[in-house]
Design a protein around this motif. Sequence first.
Motif, mmCIF file in Angstrom:
data_model
loop_
_atom_site.group_PDB
_atom_site.id
_atom_site.type_symbol
_atom_site.label_atom_id
_atom_site.label_comp_id
_atom_site.label_asym_id
_atom_site.label_seq_id
_atom_site.Cartn_x
_atom_site.Cartn_y
_atom_site.Cartn_z
ATOM 1 N N PHE A 272 1.693 0.986 1.418
ATOM 2 C CA PHE A 272 2.382 1.392 2.500
ATOM 3 C C PHE A 272 2.403 3.307 2.460
ATOM 4 O O PHE A 272 2.833 3.499 3.576
ATOM 5 N N ARG A 273 2.035 3.902 1.464
ATOM 6 C CA ARG A 273 2.171 5.215 1.465
ATOM 7 C C ARG A 273 0.940 5.891 2.057
ATOM 8 O O ARG A 273 -0.152 5.322 2.049
ATOM 9 N N GLY A 274 1.447 6.866 3.007
ATOM 10 C CA GLY A 274 0.470 7.527 3.720
ATOM 11 C C GLY A 274 -0.216 6.947 4.904
ATOM 12 O O GLY A 274 0.289 5.504 5.145
ATOM 13 N N GLY A 275 -0.876 7.628 5.687
ATOM 14 C CA GLY A 275 -1.267 6.861 7.105
ATOM 15 C C GLY A 275 -2.449 6.205 6.908
ATOM 16 O O GLY A 275 -3.121 5.590 7.717
ATOM 17 N N ASP A 276 -3.039 6.086 5.630
ATOM 18 C CA ASP A 276 -4.338 5.437 5.176
ATOM 19 C C ASP A 276 -4.221 4.186 4.196
ATOM 20 O O ASP A 276 -5.176 3.675 3.884
ATOM 21 N N SER A 277 -3.204 3.610 4.656
ATOM 22 C CA SER A 277 -2.876 2.499 3.589
ATOM 23 C C SER A 277 -3.663 1.337 4.189
ATOM 24 O O SER A 277 -3.880 0.402 2.940
ATOM 25 N N VAL A 278 -3.931 1.089 5.089
ATOM 26 C CA VAL A 278 -4.486 -0.137 5.592
ATOM 27 C C VAL A 278 -6.020 -0.044 5.282
ATOM 28 O O VAL A 278 -6.887 -0.760 4.735
ATOM 29 N N GLU A 279 -6.522 1.372 5.354
ATOM 30 C CA GLU A 279 -7.970 1.706 4.860
ATOM 31 C C GLU A 279 -8.171 1.415 3.370
ATOM 32 O O GLU A 279 -9.085 0.841 2.862
ATOM 33 N N ARG A 280 -7.113 1.982 2.576
ATOM 34 C CA ARG A 280 -7.159 1.933 1.012
ATOM 35 C C ARG A 280 -7.100 0.310 0.693
ATOM 36 O O ARG A 280 -7.894 -0.252 -0.147
ATOM 37 N N LEU A 281 -6.397 -0.583 1.448
ATOM 38 C CA LEU A 281 -6.230 -1.872 1.084
ATOM 39 C C LEU A 281 -7.677 -2.559 1.593
ATOM 40 O O LEU A 281 -7.964 -3.397 0.550
ATOM 41 N N SER A 282 -8.072 -2.089 2.532
ATOM 42 C CA SER A 282 -9.482 -2.829 3.045
ATOM 43 C C SER A 282 -10.603 -2.449 1.968
ATOM 44 O O SER A 282 -11.244 -3.344 1.583
#
Length: 262
Positions: free
Chosen positions: A148-158
Amino acid sequence: MEDNATEVVPRPRPTIKRTLVIVAMAITGFHLFATLLWIAPSSAPREAVPGELLSKYMIPLWGQSWSVFAPEPINGDYYFDVRAVVKTSRGEEITEWVRATDVELDHSTYRPFPPRSAGLGIGLASDLKGSWDELPADQKAIVKLDYFRGGDSVERLSTKLREYEDPDGAVGGYLDSEHMATAYATQVARAVWGDDVERVQYQVARQNVVPFAERNDESATLPKLQPVPVGWRASVVEDAQSDEEFAKYFCASDVVRCADEN
């Protein structure tokens, strides 16, 4: 005695009326035929419909499923629970869990014409559970973690999910299901706790019903829950969504107490 009565000559129907009748009959015939193909098991006539014409016509307004009938009726319940981290004057606080699917069922119980949205949470729970089941064990372990941290959390999970082998190509489908589930959880959280929601977490679970063979057994118990463990996620807001309209619908139920009612 001469009959002076005027003979009534029936006038032919105007062309426009006959055309409308023909069009209405054609539409009715097509709808009945499409419905028959949709609820029937897979067959050659159904496969003959080009592309996705049949599914795009039937869903979402007319969707039906063969699974509501024997020999394979629906045999399980789905739950969608939501909680959030809310920013307050005392700092961040974790809320209690809210069962969104109970709220939706309250909107549809004893209502002959329930809103279309009354099954949204159940549908999302079913999709997420199915997508999660297809994930390999390594990816399931990652899904439990917080992103959930930062604006790139979805990209990091992916990126993290794709670092491990995915022989069946299940990661893409899971990410799509999680995105929709997170967006729904965000709207639920904002409706219940207001605009100060920092992040959300949701629990999806399926619970099978008592097997048919044990229906008369007084000692029979419900099978265990089949949960989908998902960590904390950053809020997801879709374009053109209305938190205000969703809150009016969701908070109209007596099952939940929303922030504006406190």
